[in-house]
Design an enzyme around this catalytic site. Structure first.
Site, PDB file in Angstrom:
ATOM      1  N   HIS A   1      -2.951  10.903  -1.556  1.00  0.00           N
ATOM      2  CA  HIS A   1      -1.530  11.109  -1.885  1.00  0.00           C
ATOM      3  C   HIS A   1      -1.246  10.635  -3.297  1.00  0.00           C
ATOM      4  O   HIS A   1      -1.834   9.670  -3.781  1.00  0.00           O
ATOM      5  CB  HIS A   1      -0.616  10.406  -0.884  1.00  0.00           C
TER       6      HIS A   1
ATOM      7  N   HIS B   1       1.750   9.216  -5.717  1.00  0.00           N
ATOM      8  CA  HIS B   1       3.094   8.627  -5.752  1.00  0.00           C
ATOM      9  C   HIS B   1       3.767   9.153  -7.023  1.00  0.00           C
ATOM     10  O   HIS B   1       3.208   9.026  -8.117  1.00  0.00           O
ATOM     11  CB  HIS B   1       3.034   7.105  -5.876  1.00  0.00           C
TER      12      HIS B   1
HETATM   13  P1  AMP Z   1      -0.764   3.713  -0.538  1.00  0.00           P
HETATM   14  O1  AMP Z   1      -0.471   2.244  -0.391  1.00  0.00           O
HETATM   15  O2  AMP Z   1      -1.041   4.138  -1.939  1.00  0.00           O
HETATM   16  O3  AMP Z   1      -1.821   4.166   0.439  1.00  0.00           O
HETATM   17  O4  AMP Z   1       0.589   4.453  -0.163  1.00  0.00           O
HETATM   18  C1  AMP Z   1       0.959   4.735   1.146  1.00  0.00           C
HETATM   19  C2  AMP Z   1       2.437   4.894   1.109  1.00  0.00           C
HETATM   20  O5  AMP Z   1       2.854   5.543   2.302  1.00  0.00           O
HETATM   21  C3  AMP Z   1       3.199   3.573   1.044  1.00  0.00           C
HETATM   22  O6  AMP Z   1       3.948   3.537  -0.163  1.00  0.00           O
HETATM   23  C4  AMP Z   1       4.086   3.603   2.274  1.00  0.00           C
HETATM   24  O7  AMP Z   1       5.358   3.078   2.035  1.00  0.00           O
HETATM   25  C5  AMP Z   1       4.138   5.096   2.588  1.00  0.00           C
HETATM   26  N1  AMP Z   1       4.403   5.416   3.971  1.00  0.00           N
HETATM   27  C6  AMP Z   1       3.785   4.934   5.065  1.00  0.00           C
HETATM   28  N2  AMP Z   1       4.287   5.507   6.172  1.00  0.00           N
HETATM   29  C7  AMP Z   1       5.242   6.372   5.756  1.00  0.00           C
HETATM   30  C8  AMP Z   1       6.133   7.254   6.422  1.00  0.00           C
HETATM   31  N3  AMP Z   1       6.135   7.384   7.756  1.00  0.00           N
HETATM   32  N4  AMP Z   1       6.991   7.993   5.681  1.00  0.00           N
HETATM   33  C9  AMP Z   1       6.984   7.885   4.343  1.00  0.00           C
HETATM   34  N5  AMP Z   1       6.177   7.074   3.661  1.00  0.00           N
HETATM   35  C10 AMP Z   1       5.318   6.315   4.352  1.00  0.00           C
END
Ligand code: AMP
Length: 182
Positions: free
Chosen positions: A168, A170
């Site tokens: 993903h 950001h």
């Molecule tokens: P990372 O730490 O780079 O793996 O980013 C994962 C991101 O997913 C984090 O910023 C979380 O806040 C986000 N996240 C986790 N669950 C959800 C969800 N159900 N809806 C939207 N964002 C989410």
């Protein structure tokens, strides 16, 4: 416990309702933390706590990193759980981060993970979807009105605080970003 001592400190400061200029130190997760003047202290303590939470989540998630197990993003793609979708096309889904780190914080994911649990798993066959994600990040920035300044981040692995093993991007914006990142 780190969380307890941080919240107690926050409560004590809030109750005091005045600027605290103490320079004493407290323990938090085994580290020594200098207590700074009131407003900076609150921000520092809360960001320190958030950073520890991120690291803990990333370390916990690392154990499933290479298993290819479904993630929460599969449920979002399947619309089994709600998400605030801001953009979608054949290959990419973009939705707001549940824990935003900026006024605009959108995640972009490939709808088909195809082995891309993380960027370091990228292969030549992924070139097209990687390009589609980057192009979609620009479309999202435009839709969100932050085209003049925004940041695109990919956390790769536990050391970079990756917590969900479905590639993903950001997209962050709507405030002045700092450099270097934490
Ligand atoms: P990372 O730490 O780079 O793996 O980013 C994962 C991101 O997913 C984090 O910023 C979380 O806040 C986000 N996240 C986790 N669950 C959800 C969800 N159900 N809806 C939207 N964002 C989410």
């Amino acid at each position: 416990m780190a969380v307890t001592s941080s919240s107690m400190l926050l409560r004590n400061f809030a109750a005091a309702g005045r600027v605290v200029r103490a320079t004493s130190r407290i323990f938090s997760t085994g580290e020594l933390i200098r207590v700074l003047p009131h407003t900076r202290s609150l921000r520092f303590i809360s960001s320190t706590r958030a950073a520890h939470n991120e690291e803990a989540a990333a370390k916990a998630a690392a154990s499933v990193a290479d298993t290819g197990a479904p993630t929460i993003f599969d449920k979002i793609i399947a619309k089994e759980i709600p998400s605030d979708i801001v953009y979608e096309d054949e290959h990419v889904l973009a939705f707001r981060d549940i824990n935003p780190q900026a006024p605009v914080h959108v995640l972009l994911i490939p709808k088909l993970r195809d082995g891309l649990t993380m960027l370091s798993k990228a292969e030549p066959k992924h070139v097209e979807v990687l390009g589609q994600l980057l192009l979609a990040s620009k479309i999202v920035a435009e839709k969100e009105g932050i085209l003049e300044g925004y940041r695109v981040v990919i956390n790769n692995g536990a050391e970079a605080c990756q917590s969900v093993y479905h590639l993903h991007l950001h997209v962050l914006g709507g405030r002045q970003m700092k450099w270097p990142p934490g």
